[in-house]
Scaffold this motif. Structure first.
Motif, short mmCIF file in Angstrom:
data_model
loop_
_atom_site.label_atom_id
_atom_site.label_comp_id
_atom_site.label_asym_id
_atom_site.label_seq_id
_atom_site.Cartn_x
_atom_site.Cartn_y
_atom_site.Cartn_z
N LYS A 147 1.08 -1.11 -0.11
CA LYS A 147 0.18 0.21 0.61
C LYS A 147 0.31 0.80 0.06
CE LYS A 147 -3.67 -0.23 2.10
NZ LYS A 147 -5.23 0.31 3.34
N ILE A 148 1.26 1.45 0.73
CA ILE A 148 2.47 2.45 0.94
C ILE A 148 3.15 2.82 -0.12
CG2 ILE A 148 4.92 3.04 2.18
CD1 ILE A 148 4.34 2.03 4.06
N ILE A 149 4.30 1.65 -0.96
CA ILE A 149 4.59 1.90 -2.13
C ILE A 149 3.73 1.92 -3.25
CG2 ILE A 149 5.77 0.62 -4.39
CD1 ILE A 149 7.23 -1.52 -1.82
N ASN A 150 2.47 1.51 -3.63
CA ASN A 150 1.77 2.32 -5.05
C ASN A 150 1.17 3.85 -4.38
OD1 ASN A 150 1.58 -0.93 -5.81
ND2 ASN A 150 -0.43 -1.23 -4.54
N ILE A 151 0.59 4.01 -3.61
CA ILE A 151 0.31 4.87 -2.92
C ILE A 151 1.64 6.27 -3.19
CG2 ILE A 151 -0.66 6.77 -0.69
CD1 ILE A 151 -3.01 4.60 0.07
N SER A 152 2.40 5.71 -3.19
CA SER A 152 4.04 7.37 -3.12
C SER A 152 3.93 6.97 -4.69
CB SER A 152 5.20 6.60 -1.96
OG SER A 152 5.65 5.12 -2.83
N GLU A 153 4.09 6.17 -5.17
CA GLU A 153 4.05 6.21 -6.36
C GLU A 153 5.53 6.21 -6.80
OE1 GLU A 153 2.19 9.68 -8.25
OE2 GLU A 153 0.13 8.93 -8.12
N ASN A 154 6.11 5.04 -6.61
CA ASN A 154 7.37 4.21 -6.57
C ASN A 154 7.91 5.90 -5.62
OD1 ASN A 154 6.83 1.80 -6.29
ND2 ASN A 154 6.47 2.25 -8.97
N ASN A 155 7.82 6.74 -4.87
CA ASN A 155 9.00 7.96 -4.89
C ASN A 155 9.27 7.33 -3.77
OD1 ASN A 155 9.23 10.42 -2.92
ND2 ASN A 155 8.74 11.72 -4.86
N LEU A 156 10.58 7.47 -3.64
CA LEU A 156 11.33 6.44 -2.44
C LEU A 156 10.85 7.79 -1.41
CD1 LEU A 156 13.37 5.09 -0.94
CD2 LEU A 156 15.18 5.84 -1.89
N SER A 157 11.11 9.13 -1.28
CA SER A 157 10.81 9.92 0.06
C SER A 157 9.46 9.48 0.58
CB SER A 157 11.30 11.82 -0.31
OG SER A 157 12.69 12.21 -0.54
N THR A 158 9.07 9.78 -0.62
CA THR A 158 7.32 9.63 0.00
C THR A 158 7.61 8.38 1.10
OG1 THR A 158 6.77 11.31 -1.74
CG2 THR A 158 5.00 9.58 -0.57
N CYS A 159 8.01 7.39 -0.02
CA CYS A 159 8.17 6.28 0.62
C CYS A 159 8.43 6.28 2.07
CB CYS A 159 8.30 5.03 -0.14
SG CYS A 159 7.67 4.18 -1.42
N LEU A 160 9.42 6.65 2.50
CA LEU A 160 10.45 6.34 3.63
C LEU A 160 9.11 7.03 4.88
CD1 LEU A 160 13.69 6.76 2.40
CD2 LEU A 160 13.19 4.91 3.40
N VAL A 161 8.40 8.62 4.40
CA VAL A 161 7.94 9.35 5.28
C VAL A 161 6.87 8.22 5.44
CG1 VAL A 161 6.65 11.15 5.61
CG2 VAL A 161 8.44 11.31 4.89
N MET A 162 6.02 7.53 4.56
CA MET A 162 4.98 6.77 5.55
C MET A 162 5.31 5.86 5.72
SD MET A 162 2.22 6.72 2.29
CE MET A 162 3.00 7.45 0.68
N LEU A 163 6.71 5.13 5.38
CA LEU A 163 7.06 4.00 6.32
C LEU A 163 6.95 3.84 7.76
CD1 LEU A 163 8.09 1.07 7.01
CD2 LEU A 163 10.49 2.13 5.93
N GLU A 164 7.42 5.38 7.66
CA GLU A 164 7.58 6.19 9.25
C GLU A 164 6.56 6.07 9.93
OE1 GLU A 164 10.26 9.74 12.17
OE2 GLU A 164 10.93 9.23 9.69
N TYR A 165 5.73 6.55 9.75
CA TYR A 165 4.22 7.22 10.15
C TYR A 165 3.70 5.24 10.90
CZ TYR A 165 3.38 11.58 8.85
OH TYR A 165 3.83 13.38 8.67
N THR A 166 3.72 4.62 9.24
CA THR A 166 3.28 3.02 9.72
C THR A 166 3.82 2.51 11.13
OG1 THR A 166 2.50 3.12 7.42
CG2 THR A 166 2.96 0.99 8.66
N ILE A 167 5.28 3.08 11.14
CA ILE A 167 5.38 2.56 12.20
C ILE A 167 5.35 3.07 13.45
CG2 ILE A 167 7.95 1.96 13.28
CD1 ILE A 167 9.22 1.80 10.49
N HIS A 168 5.42 4.42 13.63
CA HIS A 168 5.09 5.29 14.99
C HIS A 168 3.75 4.74 15.35
CE1 HIS A 168 8.33 6.33 16.00
NE2 HIS A 168 8.73 7.18 14.38
N ALA A 169 2.37 5.03 14.29
CA ALA A 169 1.17 4.80 13.93
C ALA A 169 0.53 2.88 14.00
CB ALA A 169 0.72 4.95 13.26
N LYS A 170 1.64 2.23 14.58
CA LYS A 170 1.11 1.01 13.82
C LYS A 170 0.28 0.22 12.56
CE LYS A 170 3.67 0.42 17.40
NZ LYS A 170 5.01 -0.28 17.19
N LYS A 171 0.12 1.14 12.10
CA LYS A 171 -1.33 1.93 10.73
C LYS A 171 -0.53 2.08 9.67
CE LYS A 171 -4.59 4.30 12.67
NZ LYS A 171 -5.88 4.59 13.50
#
Length: 161
Positions: free
Chosen positions: A21-45
């Motif tokens: 989901k992170i990869i698809n919504i970020s449209e393969n933008n690495l910066s956006t992927c990393l930010v979303m990954l960090e949010y996912t880790i902290h928010a657990k979702k």
């Protein structure tokens, strides 16, 4: 692959569906992927960052307006750091801040001074390398103008910046 490497190195477990989901919504933008990954880790979702950015900006603008002392910048600094860390679109921030002060009911001289500060800072911010400094100056100047009864006493300080 980079996301999986980070997760493995940091010993973090996130479901494949969340990663996809992170990869698809970020449209393969690495910066956006990393930010979303960090949010996912902290928010657990998974949390879509664009909504968070808008909420962050809107809350920050209200916090600036409601600040009554220059020392409030210390409390606002965390939000400034988050905006820079997550690469919030600063152009959107300046536009929302400008629109907010155009539409609120405050003394016209204060409004003009604040709008000038925002416009000047927007120009300087995009040319400068010290983004944190310029955002802190902007917030400090707005707080100062909002909370000063005798504007003549601060006009030279604001114009100096």
């Amino acid at each position: 692959m980079i996301l999986y490497s980070i997760l493995e190195k940091e010993n973090i477990t996130i479901s494949d569906s969340q990663i996809n989901k992170i990869i698809n919504i970020s449209e393969n933008n690495l910066s956006t992927c990393l930010v979303m990954l960090e949010y996912t880790i902290h928010a657990k979702k998974y949390v879509k960052p664009i909504n968070l950015y808008n909420q962050l900006i809107d809350k920050f603008i209200l916090d600036i307006y409601n600040s009554t002392q220059i020392t409030d910048i210390l409390n606002l600094r965390d939000t400034i750091h988050l905006m820079l860390l997550y690469e919030v679109n600063i152009t959107i921030f300046f536009k929302k801040l400008f629109d907010y002060y155009v539409n609120i009911d405050i003394e016209s001289r204060k409004k003009i001074m604040i709008l000038n500060v925002i416009a000047n800072n927007n120009h300087t911010f995009h040319l400068a390398s010290k983004k944190l400094y310029h955002l802190e100056c902007l917030v400090t100047n707005i707080i100062l103008i909002n909370n000063t009864e005798e504007l003549n006493s601060i006009e030279n300080v604001i114009n100096f910046y």
